[in-house]
Design a protein around this motif. Structure first.
Motif, PDB file in Angstrom:
ATOM      1  N   ARG A  15      32.806  31.679  41.595  1.00 30.09           N
ATOM      2  CA  ARG A  15      32.287  32.510  42.690  1.00 30.09           C
ATOM      3  C   ARG A  15      33.421  33.151  43.477  1.00 30.09           C
ATOM      4  N   ALA A  16      34.486  32.366  43.704  1.00 32.50           N
ATOM      5  CA  ALA A  16      35.590  32.841  44.540  1.00 32.50           C
ATOM      6  C   ALA A  16      36.329  34.013  43.913  1.00 32.50           C
ATOM      7  N   THR A  17      36.344  34.093  42.587  1.00 34.14           N
ATOM      8  CA  THR A  17      37.109  35.145  41.912  1.00 34.14           C
ATOM      9  C   THR A  17      36.235  36.246  41.315  1.00 34.14           C
ATOM     10  N   ALA A  18      34.916  36.046  41.320  1.00 33.29           N
ATOM     11  CA  ALA A  18      34.010  37.045  40.730  1.00 33.29           C
ATOM     12  C   ALA A  18      34.199  38.408  41.399  1.00 33.29           C
ATOM     13  N   PRO A  19      34.119  39.500  40.635  1.00 31.98           N
ATOM     14  CA  PRO A  19      33.744  39.560  39.216  1.00 31.98           C
ATOM     15  C   PRO A  19      34.908  39.383  38.244  1.00 31.98           C
ATOM     16  N   LEU A  22      37.879  34.268  34.621  1.00 28.17           N
ATOM     17  CA  LEU A  22      38.920  33.255  34.514  1.00 28.17           C
ATOM     18  C   LEU A  22      38.883  32.672  33.111  1.00 28.17           C
ATOM     19  N   THR A  23      40.049  32.437  32.536  1.00 25.93           N
ATOM     20  CA  THR A  23      40.108  31.866  31.193  1.00 25.93           C
ATOM     21  C   THR A  23      39.848  30.371  31.244  1.00 25.93           C
ATOM     22  N   GLY A  59      41.817  40.179  28.269  1.00 25.68           N
ATOM     23  CA  GLY A  59      41.505  40.186  29.692  1.00 25.68           C
ATOM     24  C   GLY A  59      40.169  39.565  30.009  1.00 25.68           C
ATOM     25  N   GLY A  60      39.552  38.964  28.992  1.00 23.30           N
ATOM     26  CA  GLY A  60      38.250  38.358  29.205  1.00 23.30           C
ATOM     27  C   GLY A  60      38.357  36.932  29.706  1.00 23.30           C
ATOM     28  N   GLY A  61      37.233  36.276  29.755  1.00 26.69           N
ATOM     29  CA  GLY A  61      37.179  34.903  30.248  1.00 26.69           C
ATOM     30  C   GLY A  61      35.772  34.604  30.712  1.00 26.69           C
ATOM     31  N   TRP A  62      35.657  33.693  31.657  1.00 26.60           N
ATOM     32  CA  TRP A  62      34.350  33.296  32.177  1.00 26.60           C
ATOM     33  C   TRP A  62      34.169  33.821  33.592  1.00 26.60           C
ATOM     34  N   THR A  63      32.965  34.234  33.879  1.00 25.20           N
ATOM     35  CA  THR A  63      32.661  34.736  35.205  1.00 25.20           C
ATOM     36  C   THR A  63      31.241  34.315  35.564  1.00 25.20           C
TER      37      THR A  63
END
Length: 239
Positions: A15-19, A22-23, A59-63
């Motif tokens: 939540r803190a980094t969305a959108p 994070l890997t 540059g992908g990851g989880w969001t």
């Protein structure tokens, strides 16, 4: 950190980094677990309906679904600067320092210009000297306060004497740059203040603590005149 707490913290981290995604590797490093554990946790969150998703490719990851993040908050530049200073004071030895870090991320992500620019500019000009602290002790104190449970601790007083105590936490006191746990000490059968950096070991229990009035425990002590900070009044008004 147990799994339930880690799953909750994982959601808060996303939540803190969305959108921004994070890997798995970054999340594993953050929570000091293996990448396999993070993958299992993310899968568990998906299965329970939490809107986390992966973004493939470079540059992908989880969001997490942006709808679970905070909307823009319209702080003034002065308010944003005040928050930057207040959060800087929550160094690694302060209670709930980890939560303060994620709160800072959420606030920064939700602020709009020019407040965001003011906070960033001031944050770049704030430095602190690191203070030694035992994260295990801090975590145990936080857990006991949050769950209102009895705490076992080892404490070294000003004269260097170490004792083992069983206490019922009542609250926290900040004075002269130090943090104190205020509690009913079963060993002394009286209210006592324990400086957090003098607690050498602490372990929460599952036993519910009796409720104690913080003002009463501070009565007749050097901190008898302590009062809730005026900045926290909006949080306590509806308690």
């Amino acid at each position: 950190m147990n799994r339930t707490a880690r799953l909750y913290a994982l959601v808060e981290e996303l939540r803190a980094t969305a959108p921004r995604p994070l890997t798995v590797a970054a999340l594993a490093a953050r929570f000091e677990v293996s990448t396999r554990t993070v993958q299992r946790d993310l899968q568990a969150l998906m299965e329970t309906g939490v809107p986390v998703r992966s973004a493939p490719g470079r540059g992908g990851g989880w969001t997490i679904d942006p709808q679970m993040t905070l909307p823009p908050i319209h702080f003034t530049a002065d308010e944003a600067s005040a928050l930057a200073v207040a959060l800087a004071a929550a160094d690694s030895s302060a209670p709930y320092a980890d939560a303060a870090r994620t709160a800072a991320q959420k606030i920064a992500a939700s602020m709009t210009d020019p407040a965001s620019a003011a906070a960033q500019e001031l944050a770049a000009r704030i430095v602190t000297l690191p203070s030694p602290s035992d994260p295990t002790v801090r975590s145990a104190v936080e857990q006991a306060l949050t769950t209102r449970t009895v705490l076992r601790l080892s404490y070294v007083d000003a004269a260097g004497r170490q004792t083992n105590r069983v206490v019922e936490p009542a609250g926290l006191l900040a004075a002269d740059g130090r943090w104190y746990l205020i509690a009913w000490c079963r060993t002394r059968q009286a209210g006592r203040g324990f400086r957090l950096d003098r607690i050498t070991a602490a372990a929460p229990t599952t036993e519910q603590a009796q409720p104690h009035d913080l003002t009463e425990l501070l009565r007749d002590s050097a901190a008898a005149g302590a009062a809730p900070p005026t900045t926290l009044a909006p949080l306590t008004r509806f308690a």
